[in-house]
Design a protein around this motif. Structure first.
Motif, PDB file in Angstrom:
ATOM      1  N   HIS A   1       0.825  -1.203   0.000  1.00  0.00           N
ATOM      2  CA  HIS A   1       0.000   0.000   0.000  1.00  0.00           C
ATOM      3  C   HIS A   1       0.863   1.259   0.000  1.00  0.00           C
ATOM      4  O   HIS A   1       0.554   2.250  -0.669  1.00  0.00           O
ATOM      5  CB  HIS A   1      -0.918  -0.007   1.229  1.00  0.00           C
ATOM      6  N   TYR A   2       1.959   1.211   0.734  1.00  0.00           N
ATOM      7  CA  TYR A   2       2.863   2.365   0.782  1.00  0.00           C
ATOM      8  C   TYR A   2       3.482   2.615  -0.594  1.00  0.00           C
ATOM      9  O   TYR A   2       3.577   3.768  -1.050  1.00  0.00           O
ATOM     10  CB  TYR A   2       3.955   2.111   1.819  1.00  0.00           C
ATOM     11  N   THR A   3       3.897   1.532  -1.263  1.00  0.00           N
ATOM     12  CA  THR A   3       4.480   1.675  -2.608  1.00  0.00           C
ATOM     13  C   THR A   3       3.461   2.232  -3.588  1.00  0.00           C
ATOM     14  O   THR A   3       3.767   3.131  -4.387  1.00  0.00           O
ATOM     15  CB  THR A   3       4.993   0.310  -3.099  1.00  0.00           C
ATOM     16  N   GLU A   4       2.239   1.715  -3.546  1.00  0.00           N
ATOM     17  CA  GLU A   4       1.198   2.191  -4.452  1.00  0.00           C
ATOM     18  C   GLU A   4       0.855   3.656  -4.179  1.00  0.00           C
ATOM     19  O   GLU A   4       0.606   4.433  -5.108  1.00  0.00           O
ATOM     20  CB  GLU A   4      -0.050   1.326  -4.294  1.00  0.00           C
ATOM     21  N   THR A   5       0.854   4.040  -2.903  1.00  0.00           N
ATOM     22  CA  THR A   5       0.552   5.432  -2.555  1.00  0.00           C
ATOM     23  C   THR A   5       1.620   6.374  -3.095  1.00  0.00           C
ATOM     24  O   THR A   5       1.318   7.447  -3.631  1.00  0.00           O
ATOM     25  CB  THR A   5       0.430   5.584  -1.030  1.00  0.00           C
ATOM     26  N   LEU A   6       2.896   5.996  -2.944  1.00  0.00           N
ATOM     27  CA  LEU A   6       3.972   6.838  -3.471  1.00  0.00           C
ATOM     28  C   LEU A   6       3.899   6.947  -4.991  1.00  0.00           C
ATOM     29  O   LEU A   6       4.143   8.016  -5.563  1.00  0.00           O
ATOM     30  CB  LEU A   6       5.332   6.260  -3.063  1.00  0.00           C
ATOM     31  N   THR A   7       3.563   5.834  -5.647  1.00  0.00           N
ATOM     32  CA  THR A   7       3.485   5.855  -7.109  1.00  0.00           C
ATOM     33  C   THR A   7       2.374   6.789  -7.585  1.00  0.00           C
ATOM     34  O   THR A   7       2.539   7.522  -8.562  1.00  0.00           O
ATOM     35  CB  THR A   7       3.254   4.432  -7.650  1.00  0.00           C
ATOM     36  N   GLY A   8       1.236   6.755  -6.913  1.00  0.00           N
ATOM     37  CA  GLY A   8       0.090   7.553  -7.360  1.00  0.00           C
ATOM     38  C   GLY A   8      -0.165   8.793  -6.529  1.00  0.00           C
ATOM     39  O   GLY A   8      -1.298   9.273  -6.476  1.00  0.00           O
ATOM     40  N   ILE A   9       0.887   9.317  -5.872  1.00  0.00           N
ATOM     41  CA  ILE A   9       0.677  10.436  -4.950  1.00  0.00           C
ATOM     42  C   ILE A   9       0.132  11.673  -5.659  1.00  0.00           C
ATOM     43  O   ILE A   9      -0.687  12.417  -5.110  1.00  0.00           O
ATOM     44  CB  ILE A   9       2.004  10.766  -4.211  1.00  0.00           C
ATOM     45  N   THR A  10       0.568  11.909  -6.914  1.00  0.00           N
ATOM     46  CA  THR A  10       0.073  13.093  -7.630  1.00  0.00           C
ATOM     47  C   THR A  10      -1.416  12.979  -7.930  1.00  0.00           C
ATOM     48  O   THR A  10      -2.166  13.952  -7.794  1.00  0.00           O
ATOM     49  CB  THR A  10       0.864  13.277  -8.934  1.00  0.00           C
TER      50      THR A  10
ATOM     51  N   ALA B   1      -4.378  15.260  -6.416  1.00  0.00           N
ATOM     52  CA  ALA B   1      -5.192  15.998  -7.380  1.00  0.00           C
ATOM     53  C   ALA B   1      -6.677  15.828  -7.114  1.00  0.00           C
ATOM     54  O   ALA B   1      -7.461  16.776  -7.289  1.00  0.00           O
ATOM     55  CB  ALA B   1      -4.848  15.534  -8.803  1.00  0.00           C
ATOM     56  N   TYR B   2      -7.091  14.640  -6.668  1.00  0.00           N
ATOM     57  CA  TYR B   2      -8.498  14.375  -6.378  1.00  0.00           C
ATOM     58  C   TYR B   2      -8.845  14.584  -4.911  1.00  0.00           C
ATOM     59  O   TYR B   2      -9.967  14.286  -4.493  1.00  0.00           O
ATOM     60  CB  TYR B   2      -8.854  12.943  -6.799  1.00  0.00           C
ATOM     61  N   GLY B   3      -7.885  15.061  -4.105  1.00  0.00           N
ATOM     62  CA  GLY B   3      -8.163  15.308  -2.693  1.00  0.00           C
ATOM     63  C   GLY B   3      -8.565  14.059  -1.935  1.00  0.00           C
ATOM     64  O   GLY B   3      -9.433  14.115  -1.049  1.00  0.00           O
ATOM     65  N   ASP B   4      -7.947  12.913  -2.263  1.00  0.00           N
ATOM     66  CA  ASP B   4      -8.351  11.630  -1.687  1.00  0.00           C
ATOM     67  C   ASP B   4      -7.345  11.128  -0.642  1.00  0.00           C
ATOM     68  O   ASP B   4      -7.230   9.926  -0.407  1.00  0.00           O
ATOM     69  CB  ASP B   4      -8.492  10.585  -2.805  1.00  0.00           C
ATOM     70  N   GLU B   5      -6.611  12.059  -0.003  1.00  0.00           N
ATOM     71  CA  GLU B   5      -5.589  11.646   0.960  1.00  0.00           C
ATOM     72  C   GLU B   5      -6.192  10.917   2.157  1.00  0.00           C
ATOM     73  O   GLU B   5      -5.603   9.966   2.686  1.00  0.00           O
ATOM     74  CB  GLU B   5      -4.801  12.863   1.464  1.00  0.00           C
ATOM     75  N   ARG B   6      -7.366  11.351   2.574  1.00  0.00           N
ATOM     76  CA  ARG B   6      -7.983  10.782   3.779  1.00  0.00           C
ATOM     77  C   ARG B   6      -8.227   9.281   3.631  1.00  0.00           C
ATOM     78  O   ARG B   6      -7.967   8.499   4.538  1.00  0.00           O
ATOM     79  CB  ARG B   6      -9.302  11.503   4.071  1.00  0.00           C
ATOM     80  N   ARG B   7      -8.729   8.858   2.474  1.00  0.00           N
ATOM     81  CA  ARG B   7      -9.037   7.446   2.274  1.00  0.00           C
ATOM     82  C   ARG B   7      -7.769   6.590   2.343  1.00  0.00           C
ATOM     83  O   ARG B   7      -7.764   5.531   2.969  1.00  0.00           O
ATOM     84  CB  ARG B   7      -9.736   7.245   0.924  1.00  0.00           C
ATOM     85  N   PHE B   8      -6.695   7.061   1.724  1.00  0.00           N
ATOM     86  CA  PHE B   8      -5.457   6.289   1.749  1.00  0.00           C
ATOM     87  C   PHE B   8      -4.827   6.282   3.138  1.00  0.00           C
ATOM     88  O   PHE B   8      -4.202   5.301   3.541  1.00  0.00           O
ATOM     89  CB  PHE B   8      -4.469   6.858   0.725  1.00  0.00           C
ATOM     90  N   LEU B   9      -5.007   7.368   3.887  1.00  0.00           N
ATOM     91  CA  LEU B   9      -4.510   7.399   5.257  1.00  0.00           C
ATOM     92  C   LEU B   9      -5.253   6.391   6.129  1.00  0.00           C
ATOM     93  O   LEU B   9      -4.635   5.646   6.906  1.00  0.00           O
ATOM     94  CB  LEU B   9      -4.667   8.814   5.840  1.00  0.00           C
ATOM     95  N   VAL B  10      -6.562   6.314   5.971  1.00  0.00           N
ATOM     96  CA  VAL B  10      -7.359   5.361   6.745  1.00  0.00           C
ATOM     97  C   VAL B  10      -6.986   3.925   6.362  1.00  0.00           C
ATOM     98  O   VAL B  10      -6.870   3.048   7.221  1.00  0.00           O
ATOM     99  CB  VAL B  10      -8.872   5.623   6.517  1.00  0.00           C
TER     100      VAL B  10
END
Length: 616
Positions: free
Chosen positions: A345-354, A358-367
């Motif tokens: 999950h950490y690798t996927e988050t870093l890959t798609g961080i932009t 851009a979609y303001g979806d940080e909260r879902r990935f943090l949870v």
């Protein structure tokens, strides 16, 4: 998506049509047919591959066993069929774990890397030496005590020791008027004699020998720890090298079906367990194991009747240990599996961080990340609950051993002296801590062996690529000279269990021709290109370059002789030279000429470089 309409547009009909309620088939921008899946099947709209996919899906959902089958058999059959249809074509499978105790093959694999037979014998020798010196040390205290008792328990002061040390000589330690009788005094069933000692020695005599015994014990223990640490580091290094070589040599399918998080978990947490834990756990486990055996033997030698109670206590410890090990072992395996999703999950988050930002979806990935961390910590918490469960029950058994040892000393009053009774009680008191550490360290060792088990899986499981070199079929150094390509009846599939993605393709490219491959997304353009580098080997047919079948030569020569510019180019850390000429095969002028031909440097710059090189 529940209770909502989903419009899915795809050219991969066989993959998407299985769950569709309504289908619209389009050709050249126009609707060719529309309706339910059954209506389109009746209209003969789909090809054979799509029909087979639909039939497999419907068969899995409508299987009806015979009437005489029981409910359980029917459920098992349906579940098996569903699992087969689900796993077929699934790219990434769930990470598996072993059940039960660690197999002997895993221990044998580790000991094969751990040490030679001579090192194992050295470890055994030093371990036994530590236990012997520990028993002798306690025995010598008993002798010292009896000697002091005969001399009315004379108080030894520091001034008296200094006075004796000033007149000390080595020979005075061993020259005696006559041999003391206590060396030959029987231990069991012999009345205590008032004349057990016939020679009196000064306290310094006993103190020096006691220190020598302690130094011997320290030396044996230190050497044993060094041997274990050295063998453990050697084993860890060799297993890491084999793991790295196997993973780097695995075929492309392995990396397609294995998430990066699993590889990261093996190369980080599991390798760290090999480096830091297993050798020390093994050293500690065998130390407390031999200590416990020594304690039981000493107590049984002093009070033989204790053997019966020792068997009962051993059975009780075995029963408690079985319950503890069964649960703690599986908890460790769950803990190992639960870490992989965190890395992934950490690798996927870093890959798609932009995209995420851009979609303001940080909260879902943090949870999601916090949920993965919670899932990883649950086995750790329950592992310590098991430790507390174990500690309470071993404390009860340890107290019973001390009580039984004390009762045995009372039973043998008149047959053993106070020194032997003290030895029995002191050893019995230390048995509880040894016994609990036997169970804990064995459990820790089994948990550590889980890392060996997981590394062993990747050392043996990943399918390797074809050999890097085939000396008997080595082409000429100038190959390929012309670049003529012949592809005949080529068929490709990514795995033996998957359908073909390229079927019966034939074409020729003459030397010097420039050819473009055109097709829709998923048509197989990249697959054909990858087949030239043998990332995917032909399932049928062949590829020849300048008349040589590329499957008959080694991979190293093939891939060094071809060049590719990927869709997502990557530069490695280093200079431009190391990226252009990774194997250091060309001169600087040849590289400058290459840069000039692709317009990365101008002709004037190229000439200046030539002049500078000539002046040097």
């Amino acid at each position: 998506m529940k209770n909502r309409t989903c419009i899915l547009i795809s050219h991969n009909v066989s993959l998407t049509i299985k769950q569709a309620d309504y289908v619209v088939v389009m050709t050249k921008g126009k609707v060719k047919a529309q309706g339910t899946v059954d209506e389109l099947i009746a209209a003969d709209v789909f090809d054979a591959e799509v029909l087979k996919s639909i039939a497999d899906s419907q068969f899995a959902s409508t299987v009806v066993p015979s009437e005489d089958s029981s409910t359980d058999e029917r459920n098992v059959e349906v579940n098996e069929i569903e699992q087969q249809q689900t796993s077929k074509g699934k790219l990434i499978s769930e990470e598996t774990k072993s059940d039960g105790s660690v197999s002997r093959e895993v221990y044998a694999t580790y000991f094969k890397y751990f040490a030679t037979k001579s090192n194992l014998l050295l470890f055994l020798f030093f371990t036994i030496g530590c236990q012997v010196s520990s028993v002798v040390e306690t025995w010598w205290v008993r002798v010292w005590t009896l000697n002091s008792g005969q001399n009315s328990l004379a108080v030894t002061t520091m001034s008296s020791l200094i006075h004796e040390a000033s007149s000390f000589s080595v020979s005075s330690l061993f020259v005696k008027a006559q041999t003391p009788d206590w060396w030959f005094t029987p231990i069991i069933h012999s009345p205590v004699s008032a004349n057990i000692l016939t020679v009196s020695h000064s306290p310094l005599y006993y103190l020096v020998i006691y220190c020598l015994i302690g130094l011997f014990y320290s030396a044996m223990s230190s050497i044993k720890g060094f041997v274990t640490l050295h063998c453990g580091l050697v084993a860890s290094g060799k297993m890491f090298e084999d793991l790295l070589a196997r993973v780097l040599g695995a075929n492309l399918r392995f990396f397609d079906s294995t998430p990066v998080g699993r590889l990261t978990n093996r190369f980080s947490k599991d390798v760290a367990s090999l480096d830091q834990q297993i050798s020390s756990q093994m050293n500690f486990f065998f130390s407390v194991l031999f200590t416990s055996i020594t304690i039981i033997l000493v107590i049984c030698v002093i009070t033989p009747s204790f053997i019966l109670f020792g068997i009962i206590i051993a059975v009780a410890y075995y029963t408690i240990g079985t319950f503890y090990l069964t649960l703690s072992r599986d908890l460790k395996r769950f803990s190992s599996i639960a870490k992989s999703p965190i890395y992934q999950h950490y690798t996927e988050t870093l890959t798609g961080i932009t995209t995420i930002r851009a979609y303001g979806d940080e909260r879902r990935f943090l949870v999601q990340n916090l949920n993965y961390i919670d899932a990883s910590n649950r086995p750790y918490f329950y592992t310590w609950v098991c430790n507390r469960w174990l500690a309470f029950r071993t404390d009860v058994l340890g107290s019973s051993i001390v009580s039984l040892a004390a009762v045995m000393c009372l039973v043998y009053v008149g047959k053993i002296d106070a020194g032997l009774a003290g030895i029995s009680l002191s050893f019995a008191t230390s048995f509880n801590s040894c016994a609990i550490w036997i169970l804990r360290m064995y459990a820790e060792l089994e948990m550590g062996m889980n890392s060996v088990e997981r590394i062993k899986e990747y050392i043996e499981t990943p399918p390797l690529e074809p050999p890097a070199e085939v000396p008997e079929n080595e082409p000429a150094p100038s190959w390929p000279e012309h670049g003529a390509i012949e592809v005949s009846n080529l068929a490709l599939r990514y795995a033996p269990t998957l359908p073909r993605v390229i079927e019966d393709v034939s074409f020729e490219v003459k030397a010097g021709e420039k050819v473009g491959i055109v097709g829709r997304t998923g048509a197989g353009k990249s697959t054909i290109i990858s087949s030239f580098f043998r990332f995917v080997d032909p399932d049928a047919g062949f590829i020849k370059i300048d008349g040589i079948d590329i499957c008959s030569i080694g991979l190293r020569r093939l891939r060094q002789s071809l060049n590719i510019i990927p869709q997502d180019p990557t530069l490695f850390t280093g200079s431009i030279r190391t990226n252009l000429d990774m194997f250091d095969e060309y001169a600087d002028l040849q590289l400058f000429e290459t840069l000039r031909r692709v317009n990365l440097i101008t002709a004037e710059d190229y000439q200046l470089l030539i002049d500078s090189n000539e002046r040097r």
